[in-house]
Design an enzyme around this catalytic site. Structure first.
Site, mmCIF file in Angstrom:
data_model
loop_
_atom_site.group_PDB
_atom_site.id
_atom_site.type_symbol
_atom_site.label_atom_id
_atom_site.label_comp_id
_atom_site.label_asym_id
_atom_site.label_seq_id
_atom_site.Cartn_x
_atom_site.Cartn_y
_atom_site.Cartn_z
ATOM 1 N N LEU A 12 0.821 -1.206 0.000
ATOM 2 C CA LEU A 12 0.000 0.000 0.000
ATOM 3 C C LEU A 12 0.859 1.261 0.000
ATOM 4 O O LEU A 12 2.022 1.213 0.424
ATOM 5 C CB LEU A 12 -0.881 0.021 1.266
ATOM 6 C CG LEU A 12 -1.959 -1.055 1.406
ATOM 7 C CD1 LEU A 12 -2.588 -0.979 2.796
ATOM 8 C CD2 LEU A 12 -3.029 -0.903 0.318
ATOM 9 N N SER A 13 0.281 2.359 -0.416
ATOM 10 C CA SER A 13 0.956 3.644 -0.291
ATOM 11 C C SER A 13 1.251 3.876 1.198
ATOM 12 O O SER A 13 0.394 3.645 2.050
ATOM 13 C CB SER A 13 0.045 4.750 -0.826
ATOM 14 O OG SER A 13 0.646 6.000 -0.622
ATOM 15 N N GLY A 14 2.454 4.286 1.496
ATOM 16 C CA GLY A 14 2.841 4.545 2.887
ATOM 17 C C GLY A 14 3.294 3.310 3.646
ATOM 18 O O GLY A 14 3.636 3.391 4.829
ATOM 19 N N ALA A 15 3.324 2.177 2.972
ATOM 20 C CA ALA A 15 3.724 0.942 3.669
ATOM 21 C C ALA A 15 5.227 0.892 3.931
ATOM 22 O O ALA A 15 5.692 0.109 4.762
ATOM 23 C CB ALA A 15 3.288 -0.280 2.870
ATOM 24 N N GLY A 16 6.005 1.698 3.197
ATOM 25 C CA GLY A 16 7.452 1.739 3.453
ATOM 26 C C GLY A 16 8.319 1.316 2.278
ATOM 27 O O GLY A 16 9.528 1.147 2.439
ATOM 28 N N LYS A 17 7.747 1.204 1.108
ATOM 29 C CA LYS A 17 8.500 0.718 -0.054
ATOM 30 C C LYS A 17 9.700 1.634 -0.381
ATOM 31 O O LYS A 17 10.825 1.156 -0.512
ATOM 32 C CB LYS A 17 7.571 0.625 -1.285
ATOM 33 C CG LYS A 17 6.391 -0.309 -1.089
ATOM 34 C CD LYS A 17 5.478 -0.352 -2.302
ATOM 35 C CE LYS A 17 4.803 0.943 -2.655
ATOM 36 N NZ LYS A 17 3.883 1.482 -1.616
ATOM 37 N N THR A 18 9.442 2.922 -0.506
ATOM 38 C CA THR A 18 10.523 3.852 -0.869
ATOM 39 C C THR A 18 11.574 3.899 0.228
ATOM 40 O O THR A 18 12.783 3.823 -0.052
ATOM 41 C CB THR A 18 9.952 5.273 -1.101
ATOM 42 O OG1 THR A 18 9.028 5.189 -2.184
ATOM 43 C CG2 THR A 18 11.038 6.259 -1.442
ATOM 44 N N SER A 85 1.893 -1.579 -7.344
ATOM 45 C CA SER A 85 1.597 -2.755 -8.194
ATOM 46 C C SER A 85 0.534 -3.652 -7.552
ATOM 47 O O SER A 85 0.839 -4.753 -7.111
ATOM 48 C CB SER A 85 2.873 -3.540 -8.520
ATOM 49 O OG SER A 85 3.685 -3.770 -7.397
HETATM 50 P P1 ADP Z 1 5.658 3.946 0.252
HETATM 51 O O1 ADP Z 1 6.875 4.104 -0.592
HETATM 52 O O2 ADP Z 1 5.265 2.508 0.462
HETATM 53 O O3 ADP Z 1 4.516 4.804 -0.179
HETATM 54 P P2 ADP Z 1 7.146 5.490 2.177
HETATM 55 O O4 ADP Z 1 8.451 4.798 2.297
HETATM 56 O O5 ADP Z 1 7.076 6.705 1.296
HETATM 57 O O6 ADP Z 1 6.045 4.427 1.727
HETATM 58 O O7 ADP Z 1 6.598 5.918 3.617
HETATM 59 C C1 ADP Z 1 6.626 5.023 4.708
HETATM 60 C C2 ADP Z 1 6.591 5.827 6.011
HETATM 61 O O8 ADP Z 1 6.504 4.921 7.094
HETATM 62 C C3 ADP Z 1 7.842 6.677 6.199
HETATM 63 O O9 ADP Z 1 7.482 7.897 6.812
HETATM 64 C C4 ADP Z 1 8.668 5.813 7.175
HETATM 65 O O10 ADP Z 1 9.527 6.593 7.978
HETATM 66 C C5 ADP Z 1 7.587 5.153 8.012
HETATM 67 N N1 ADP Z 1 7.969 3.853 8.607
HETATM 68 C C6 ADP Z 1 7.764 3.492 9.886
HETATM 69 N N2 ADP Z 1 8.212 2.244 10.135
HETATM 70 C C7 ADP Z 1 8.727 1.796 8.956
HETATM 71 C C8 ADP Z 1 9.359 0.582 8.563
HETATM 72 N N3 ADP Z 1 9.550 -0.422 9.422
HETATM 73 N N4 ADP Z 1 9.747 0.458 7.292
HETATM 74 C C9 ADP Z 1 9.560 1.472 6.410
HETATM 75 N N5 ADP Z 1 8.971 2.654 6.714
HETATM 76 C C10 ADP Z 1 8.561 2.832 7.981
#
Ligand code: ADP
Length: 184
Positions: A12-18, A85
């Protein structure tokens, strides 16, 4: 790594991929690998800027990213794709084309990513300002057999990176660069 590999983050968006893709990129570079990151948000500003968020366009987005991954990884590059994806079938299609493919599921419950709302998009999606938003008004099909599952609401980023590197090691992906480095 003569053949290279594609590390495909989905979630999901915000899941931590980037976040995790960038951390892993740094670790792999430090180990001597050639690494390229294809981040969904960036790709949508160039390679895929003509695409929207219909099912067809999301499939096409993944196919294009997959195509670039295939070209790069067959030339010895470690390619990290970080893109929602949401459709299982196209991830499978890309996996079959590429061959050396590690699917990484950034798993995080919807209520947590809504709370994080790093890009302010969930609020807009919940308010109906954005349509077809994954997890809110558009589907996300969880991987059924991802090589790695990172539970980003429970595991720290550092632990997630360690877990993924361990998996890459087990899969034989880290050996060649290590051998090159130690031979120098
Ligand atoms: P995505 O690319 O999936 O949309 P982002 O990486 O942009 O997600 O954002 C994920 C957010 O969650 C960031 O603010 C990050 O600091 C936070 N976060 C908290 N715990 C984790 C973790 N274990 N792994 C990755 N991100 C995390």
């Amino acid at each position: 790594m003569e053949e290279g590999v594609t590390i495909w983050f989905t979630g999901l968006s915000g899941a931590g991929k980037t976040t995790l893709a960038r951390l892993v990129e740094a670790e792999l570079r430090a180990l001597g690998h050639k690494v390229e990151v294809l981040d969904g948000d960036i790709v949508r500003t160039n390679l895929c800027k003509d695409l929207g968020f219909t099912k067809e366009d999301r499939v096409c987005n993944a196919q294009r990213i997959g195509f670039v991954c295939e070209l790069l990884s067959r030339n010895g590059i470690v390619v990290i794709a970080a893109t929602i994806s949401p459709y299982r079938q196209v991830r499978q299609e890309v996996r079959e084309k590429i061959g050396h493919f590690i699917e990484v599921y950034c798993k995080c419950p919807l209520d947590v990513v809504i709370k994080r709302d790093t890009k302010g998009l969930y609020r807009k999606a919940l308010d109906g300002e954005i349509m077809s938003f994954t997890g809110i008004s558009d589907p996300y099909e969880e991987p059924l057999a991802a090589e790695v599952i990172l539970e980003t609401d429970k595991e720290t980023p550092e632990h997630c990176v360690e877990k993924l590197l361990e998996k890459l090691k087990q899969a034989g992906c880290l050996e060649e660069a290590h051998e090159i480095r130690t031979a120098q």
